[in-house]
Motif scaffolding. Structure first.
Motif, PDB file in Angstrom:
ATOM      1  N   GLU A 202       0.828  -1.211   0.000  1.00 24.23           N
ATOM      2  CA  GLU A 202       0.000   0.000   0.000  1.00 24.23           C
ATOM      3  C   GLU A 202       0.861   1.259   0.000  1.00 24.23           C
ATOM      4  O   GLU A 202       0.540   2.244  -0.665  1.00 24.23           O
ATOM      5  CB  GLU A 202      -0.940   0.005   1.211  1.00 24.23           C
ATOM      6  CG  GLU A 202      -2.174  -0.838   1.024  1.00 24.23           C
ATOM      7  CD  GLU A 202      -3.367  -0.303   1.790  1.00 24.23           C
ATOM      8  OE1 GLU A 202      -4.321   0.162   1.145  1.00 24.23           O
ATOM      9  OE2 GLU A 202      -3.344  -0.356   3.041  1.00 24.23           O
ATOM     10  N   GLY A 203       1.947   1.233   0.772  1.00 28.69           N
ATOM     11  CA  GLY A 203       2.832   2.389   0.790  1.00 28.69           C
ATOM     12  C   GLY A 203       3.474   2.659  -0.551  1.00 28.69           C
ATOM     13  O   GLY A 203       3.699   3.809  -0.930  1.00 28.69           O
ATOM     14  N   TYR A 204       3.750   1.595  -1.302  1.00 27.55           N
ATOM     15  CA  TYR A 204       4.383   1.730  -2.609  1.00 27.55           C
ATOM     16  C   TYR A 204       3.448   2.333  -3.649  1.00 27.55           C
ATOM     17  O   TYR A 204       3.874   3.091  -4.524  1.00 27.55           O
ATOM     18  CB  TYR A 204       4.883   0.350  -3.071  1.00 27.55           C
ATOM     19  CG  TYR A 204       5.595   0.337  -4.398  1.00 27.55           C
ATOM     20  CD1 TYR A 204       6.657   1.201  -4.666  1.00 27.55           C
ATOM     21  CD2 TYR A 204       5.216  -0.559  -5.393  1.00 27.55           C
ATOM     22  CE1 TYR A 204       7.315   1.174  -5.898  1.00 27.55           C
ATOM     23  CE2 TYR A 204       5.875  -0.586  -6.625  1.00 27.55           C
ATOM     24  CZ  TYR A 204       6.915   0.283  -6.864  1.00 27.55           C
ATOM     25  OH  TYR A 204       7.564   0.259  -8.077  1.00 27.55           O
ATOM     26  N   ILE A 205       2.154   2.025  -3.554  1.00 32.76           N
ATOM     27  CA  ILE A 205       1.215   2.519  -4.574  1.00 32.76           C
ATOM     28  C   ILE A 205       0.375   3.695  -4.096  1.00 32.76           C
ATOM     29  O   ILE A 205      -0.440   4.218  -4.854  1.00 32.76           O
ATOM     30  CB  ILE A 205       0.281   1.385  -5.072  1.00 32.76           C
ATOM     31  CG1 ILE A 205      -0.632   0.894  -3.948  1.00 32.76           C
ATOM     32  CG2 ILE A 205       1.088   0.243  -5.673  1.00 32.76           C
ATOM     33  CD1 ILE A 205      -1.700  -0.101  -4.410  1.00 32.76           C
ATOM     34  N   MET A 215      11.921   3.257  -2.484  1.00 36.14           N
ATOM     35  CA  MET A 215      13.123   2.480  -2.178  1.00 36.14           C
ATOM     36  C   MET A 215      12.895   1.571  -0.971  1.00 36.14           C
ATOM     37  O   MET A 215      13.202   0.377  -1.010  1.00 36.14           O
ATOM     38  CB  MET A 215      14.291   3.426  -1.900  1.00 36.14           C
ATOM     39  CG  MET A 215      15.568   2.757  -1.436  1.00 36.14           C
ATOM     40  SD  MET A 215      16.870   3.957  -1.067  1.00 36.14           S
ATOM     41  CE  MET A 215      16.223   4.731   0.429  1.00 36.14           C
ATOM     42  N   PHE A 216      12.311   2.123   0.077  1.00 33.83           N
ATOM     43  CA  PHE A 216      12.042   1.336   1.274  1.00 33.83           C
ATOM     44  C   PHE A 216      11.000   0.260   0.998  1.00 33.83           C
ATOM     45  O   PHE A 216      11.150  -0.892   1.415  1.00 33.83           O
ATOM     46  CB  PHE A 216      11.574   2.243   2.417  1.00 33.83           C
ATOM     47  CG  PHE A 216      12.635   3.117   2.994  1.00 33.83           C
ATOM     48  CD1 PHE A 216      13.702   2.569   3.700  1.00 33.83           C
ATOM     49  CD2 PHE A 216      12.593   4.485   2.847  1.00 33.83           C
ATOM     50  CE1 PHE A 216      14.689   3.375   4.246  1.00 33.83           C
ATOM     51  CE2 PHE A 216      13.575   5.302   3.381  1.00 33.83           C
ATOM     52  CZ  PHE A 216      14.632   4.750   4.077  1.00 33.83           C
ATOM     53  N   HIS A 217       9.941   0.622   0.306  1.00 34.88           N
ATOM     54  CA  HIS A 217       8.832  -0.321   0.124  1.00 34.88           C
ATOM     55  C   HIS A 217       9.213  -1.505  -0.755  1.00 34.88           C
ATOM     56  O   HIS A 217       8.854  -2.644  -0.455  1.00 34.88           O
ATOM     57  CB  HIS A 217       7.614   0.413  -0.433  1.00 34.88           C
ATOM     58  CG  HIS A 217       6.987   1.337   0.551  1.00 34.88           C
ATOM     59  ND1 HIS A 217       6.635   2.635   0.252  1.00 34.88           N
ATOM     60  CD2 HIS A 217       6.682   1.160   1.859  1.00 34.88           C
ATOM     61  CE1 HIS A 217       6.123   3.208   1.325  1.00 34.88           C
ATOM     62  NE2 HIS A 217       6.141   2.334   2.312  1.00 34.88           N
ATOM     63  N   MET A 251       9.398   2.371   7.816  1.00 32.98           N
ATOM     64  CA  MET A 251      10.139   3.586   7.483  1.00 32.98           C
ATOM     65  C   MET A 251       9.491   4.297   6.300  1.00 32.98           C
ATOM     66  O   MET A 251       9.500   5.528   6.229  1.00 32.98           O
ATOM     67  CB  MET A 251      11.592   3.236   7.147  1.00 32.98           C
ATOM     68  CG  MET A 251      12.381   2.696   8.320  1.00 32.98           C
ATOM     69  SD  MET A 251      13.976   1.984   7.823  1.00 32.98           S
ATOM     70  CE  MET A 251      14.958   3.482   7.601  1.00 32.98           C
ATOM     71  N   GLY A 252       8.928   3.516   5.386  1.00 33.24           N
ATOM     72  CA  GLY A 252       8.289   4.104   4.216  1.00 33.24           C
ATOM     73  C   GLY A 252       6.876   4.579   4.470  1.00 33.24           C
ATOM     74  O   GLY A 252       6.569   5.771   4.356  1.00 33.24           O
ATOM     75  N   PHE A 253       5.976   3.653   4.846  1.00 33.74           N
ATOM     76  CA  PHE A 253       4.550   4.018   4.877  1.00 33.74           C
ATOM     77  C   PHE A 253       4.222   5.060   5.918  1.00 33.74           C
ATOM     78  O   PHE A 253       3.274   5.837   5.765  1.00 33.74           O
ATOM     79  CB  PHE A 253       3.669   2.769   5.042  1.00 33.74           C
ATOM     80  CG  PHE A 253       3.395   2.341   6.454  1.00 33.74           C
ATOM     81  CD1 PHE A 253       2.404   2.945   7.213  1.00 33.74           C
ATOM     82  CD2 PHE A 253       4.122   1.301   7.040  1.00 33.74           C
ATOM     83  CE1 PHE A 253       2.139   2.537   8.519  1.00 33.74           C
ATOM     84  CE2 PHE A 253       3.867   0.894   8.339  1.00 33.74           C
ATOM     85  CZ  PHE A 253       2.871   1.514   9.082  1.00 33.74           C
TER      86      PHE A 253
END
Length: 382
Positions: A202-205, A215-217, A251-253
């Motif tokens: 979800e964080g990536y999209i 990068m993190f996701h 770290m990402g989302f």
């Protein structure tokens, strides 16, 4: 507009990381810990490992364990009063999301007493002071609450979860020790691991994603996909990698938001007390299919990160489908149910759909949605 990124001041990773709790407490001049941990972790001796570190170093502490699986407003209110009586000057949260979310709520209210009405913390509350310092010790590989600026509190009266987002609540130090996760049963390992995968995907999209968060996701998807099965089988390598993978996802989302998988999962926890990871895992493939048209080439990279070969030779329709299929296969392999038939009552769907639409995670979804769309998604899963 500038993109903000917030992370812990310090984090320790690897077996034995909790031993550094003592040196961090002493080095920061802390005198007494308010130790937040749920009753089960206390009963089974998991919290005792942290207590042992404190006692060996001669550090004072007081335990607070009035914490439910889905922590409530009352849990936070009682924690605030207990903190005041304890005379503590920092918090150690030992557990999964429940312990850490409770700790964050307590820490924010102690530092910002004008927000003692817990409902006032929902959304992005305009707090002015940083939380009481929090040391976070995760015992599950999933929520990544030790590195996020989010916490979720259940409003029992209204049968809903409040998503609170505040950069002032992030723990100052995280101790990500896979040995603290070794006692997790298979079912919990699977559920929290799929929660972590949901965070990464979800964080990536999500609408707010950008190169740094991507990068993190993507790295998190790769780590989780290769290690979750091993973690469920309780291999040392699997546990260690999952501890890292879920943290990287956090770290990402934490910085870019999520989407309607979480929006749809939150009401299930509030109404039925459904474990958050189970809800996310069941909903994820269905919502991925719904969102596919709004994700460009990102499903190709999800498929690649999950170990699918030959994605560059696939059409857009093909790589989107294999990404969804890879998620379904991982979920099946670790024993997650395939639908919500045993959880959701049809008559509750209107309430669930409206709650999901009103949820703080919904605006981050890559595709514009509606109560009607969410209703159809719920209906397709029962």
């Amino acid at each position: 507009m500038a993109n903000r990124f917030v992370l812990n001041e310090t984090s320790y990773h690897g077996a034995g990381a909790i031993k550094d709790i003592a040196s961090e407490a002493v080095g920061r001049g802390f005198k007494k810990a308010f130790l937040c941990s749920d009753p089960d972790l206390l009963e089974f001796g998991v919290t005792g490992k942290v207590i042992g570190v404190l006692e060996e170093a001669g550090l004072s502490y007081e335990i607070y364990s009035n914490i439910k699986v889905n922590p409530t407003i009352e849990n936070v209110q009682m924690g605030v009063e207990a903190f005041k009586k304890a005379g503590a000057d920092y918090i150690i949260a030992v557990g999964g999301g429940s312990s850490m979310d409770t700790a964050k709520g307590v820490g924010i209210v102690i530092a910002n007493p004008d927000f003692e009405d817990i409902r006032s913390l929902e959304g992005v509350a305009p707090t002015t002071q940083k939380s009481v310092p929090i040391f976070a010790v995760p015992t599950t590989a999933g929520t990544a609450a030790e590195v996020t600026i989010n916490y979720v509190i259940t409003d029992v009266e209204k049968n809903r979860k409040m998503v609170c987002v505040d950069p002032k609540d992030i723990p100052v130090v995280a101790f990500v020790d896979p040995e603290m996760m070794a006692s997790m049963p298979k079912g919990l390992t699977a559920a929290t691991g799929m929660d972590a995968l949901t965070h990464a995907i979800e964080g990536y999209i999500t609408a707010g994603a950008w190169e740094l968060s991507d990068m993190f996701h993507l790295k998190a998807i790769e780590i989780i996909s290769r290690s979750l099965r091993g973690a469920v089988d309780n291999t040392a390598e699997g546990r260690t990698d999952m501890a890292l993978g879920q943290y990287v996802a956090g770290m990402g989302f934490s910085n870019v938001g999520l989407g309607i998988v979480h929006s749809m999962a939150h009401p299930l926890g509030a109404l039925y007390d459904t474990p958050h990871g189970i809800a996310n895992a069941i909903i994820l493939p269905t919502v991925m299919a719904y969102n596919a048209e709004a994700t460009g080439e990102k499903y190709r990279e999800i498929a690649r990160a999950m170990g699918v070969e030959g994605v560059d030779a696939m059409s857009q329709e093909e790589y989107r489908q294999v990404a969804i299929d890879a998620v379904k296969q991982l979920s099946e392999d670790v024993g997650i149910p395939v639908d919500l038939k045993d959880i959701v009552k049809a008559e509750d769907i209107p309430f669930l759909a409206q709650s999901a639409y009103d949820d703080a995670c919904r605006p981050g979804n890559p595709k514009e949605t509606s109560v009607e769309d969410i209703t159809v998604l719920y209906e397709s899963l029962i």
